[in-house]
Design an enzyme around this catalytic site. Structure first.
Site, PDB file in Angstrom:
ATOM      1  N   SER A   1       0.830  -1.205   0.000  1.00 26.33           N
ATOM      2  CA  SER A   1       0.000   0.000   0.000  1.00 26.33           C
ATOM      3  C   SER A   1       0.862   1.252   0.000  1.00 26.33           C
ATOM      4  CB  SER A   1      -0.864  -0.011   1.266  1.00 26.33           C
ATOM      5  OG  SER A   1      -1.437   1.252   1.479  1.00 26.33           O
TER       6      SER A   1
ATOM      7  N   TYR B   1      -1.397  -0.389  10.983  1.00 30.18           N
ATOM      8  CA  TYR B   1      -1.683  -1.026   9.695  1.00 30.18           C
ATOM      9  C   TYR B   1      -0.518  -0.796   8.727  1.00 30.18           C
ATOM     10  CZ  TYR B   1      -3.311  -1.192   4.896  1.00 30.18           C
ATOM     11  OH  TYR B   1      -3.394  -1.429   3.552  1.00 30.18           O
TER      12      TYR B   1
ATOM     13  N   LYS C   1       2.238  -3.459   6.940  1.00 29.54           N
ATOM     14  CA  LYS C   1       2.525  -3.567   5.498  1.00 29.54           C
ATOM     15  C   LYS C   1       4.033  -3.409   5.248  1.00 29.54           C
ATOM     16  CE  LYS C   1      -1.338  -4.414   3.480  1.00 29.54           C
ATOM     17  NZ  LYS C   1      -1.592  -5.533   2.590  1.00 29.54           N
TER      18      LYS C   1
END
Ligand code: UDP
Length: 364
Positions: free
Chosen positions: A124, A148, A152
């Site tokens: 991402s 989050y 990643k």
């Protein structure tokens, strides 16, 4: 080729399955259905004319992942299976680290044990945080600002180390900007549980009457109209990039990290207007305070994807809104009152997935 699609029932995974199948790949979906609907399988069958193999497997279950690789043969893996809500990750960081990072380790262990050395990883643009300049290139500083994003980045780094030290392992990390839209059939699309955290699904739910109005987070950003600017990318363009990344891995036998965006920024108000045109409905909205952790403007430099993968986005904002609206208007409640993850009813729904391999796994 025979491709394992982890998280293949989710938003981006399910759309990627349609492209892979159309290109002649054989698919095996593995999904925990914690954050996705078992009904996706039937929808894929309606689109493709046949149901892809689909197994209920949670990557946190190391034994089940190993059993899946013992039962099936794969040429490559595409890994979408991760929790992805920024706000939730701040409330439950350890769950995010456990699910996303430990799950990825289990997958990599099983791949290695089975001698599967090709991976396309769903990363991402969140790994860039608040970038110094736009458009954002792949060599921009990496600075995550929530658990989050941290998960990643750590997953990218673990995969990167394997690529460096294992000559038999190659991976493409795909850094998505803002995926939106839906399959042109209207049969699959984005179906977030609870209150949508992202802009496009929120607009869709306002348009279909599930929510009263959109709150626009900040009208005083240093942007074209004071609202936040992002690089929205049609999920079908994104899906195509995964098939192109697989081709790259088998053609060039080397690893890469590439941005997937259009290279164009769109403000919140521009998206609201485009959606109004596509749907023929007014989207009630009001400007409120900025959201904590937001940034003014992020859009991709997508030129590396073009030179390495031969990929570029083709669909514009109007197509994204048109297809998102088709999905939402055909499915006002998404996949249809799917119970929230973790409830007993959800577990029952998940068990409906026909699953020979899972039974073999469960039975040892
Ligand atoms: N946004 C908004 N209202 C919402 C959700 C999002 O105004 O209910 C704005 C947000 O501030 C940002 C843009 O829409 O400028 C995209 O937000 P999203 O969460 O979809 O993506 P991200 O910020 O993670 O790139």
């Amino acid at each position: 080729m025979r491709i394992l699609v982890c998280g293949g029932a989710g938003f981006i995974g399910s759309h990627t399955c349609t492209v892979l199948a159309e290109r002649g790949h054989e698919l095996v979906i593995a999904d925990s259905f914690v954050n996705s609907s078992p009904r996706v399988e039937g929808r894929l069958e309606a689109i493709l004319g046949h149901a892809p193999a689909c197994h209920r497997v949670d990557l946190l279950d190391r034994g089940a992942v190993a059993a899946l690789f013992a039962c099936e043969r794969f040429d490559a893996v595409i890994h979408f299976a991760a929790l992805k809500a920024v706000g939730e990750s701040c409330e439950r960081p350890l769950d995010y680290f456990d699910n996303n990072i430990a799950g990825t380790i289990h997958l990599l262990q099983a791949m290695r044990a089975a001698g599967v050395g090709r991976l396309v990883f769903s990363s991402s643009a969140t790994v860039y945080g608040d970038p110094d300049t736009v458009p954002v290139c792949e060599d921009a500083a990496l600075r995550v600002s929530n658990p989050y994003g941290r998960s990643k980045l750590v997953m990218e780094q673990l995969i990167g180390d394997l690529c460096t030290y294992d000559p038999g392992f190659q991976a493409v990390n795909l850094r998505y900007f803002n995926p939106v839209g839906a399959h042109p059939s209207g049969l699959i699309g984005e179906d977030p549980g609870g209150i949508p955290g992202n802009l496009m699904p929120y607009i869709c739910q306002v348009a279909v009457g599930r929510r009263e109005r959109l709150e626009v987070f900040g009208g005083d950003w240093p942007t074209v109209d004071g609202t936040g600017v992002r690089d929205y990318i049609h999920v079908m363009d994104l899906a195509r990039a995964h098939a192109d990344a697989l081709d790259f891995l088998f053609r060039e036998r080397r690893s890469a990290t590439v941005n997937l965006g259009t290279g164009r920024g769109t403000s919140v108000l521009q998206l609201v207007r485009a959606f109004g045109r596509a749907s023929g409905r007014e989207i009630p909205h009001r400007i409120v305070a900025r959201r904590a952790g937001d940034v003014a403007e992020v859009y991709a430099d997508p030129s590396l994807a073009r030179s390495l993968l031969g990929w570029q986005a083709e669909l514009d904002i109007d197509a994204m809104c048109r297809d998102a609206w088709r999905w939402q208007s055909m499915n006002p409640d998404g996949y249809g009152d799917e119970p929230a993850a973790g409830t007993a009813a959800h577990a029952t729904a998940s068990r409906r997935v026909p699953d020979q391999v899972s039974e073999a796994i469960a039975g040892g």
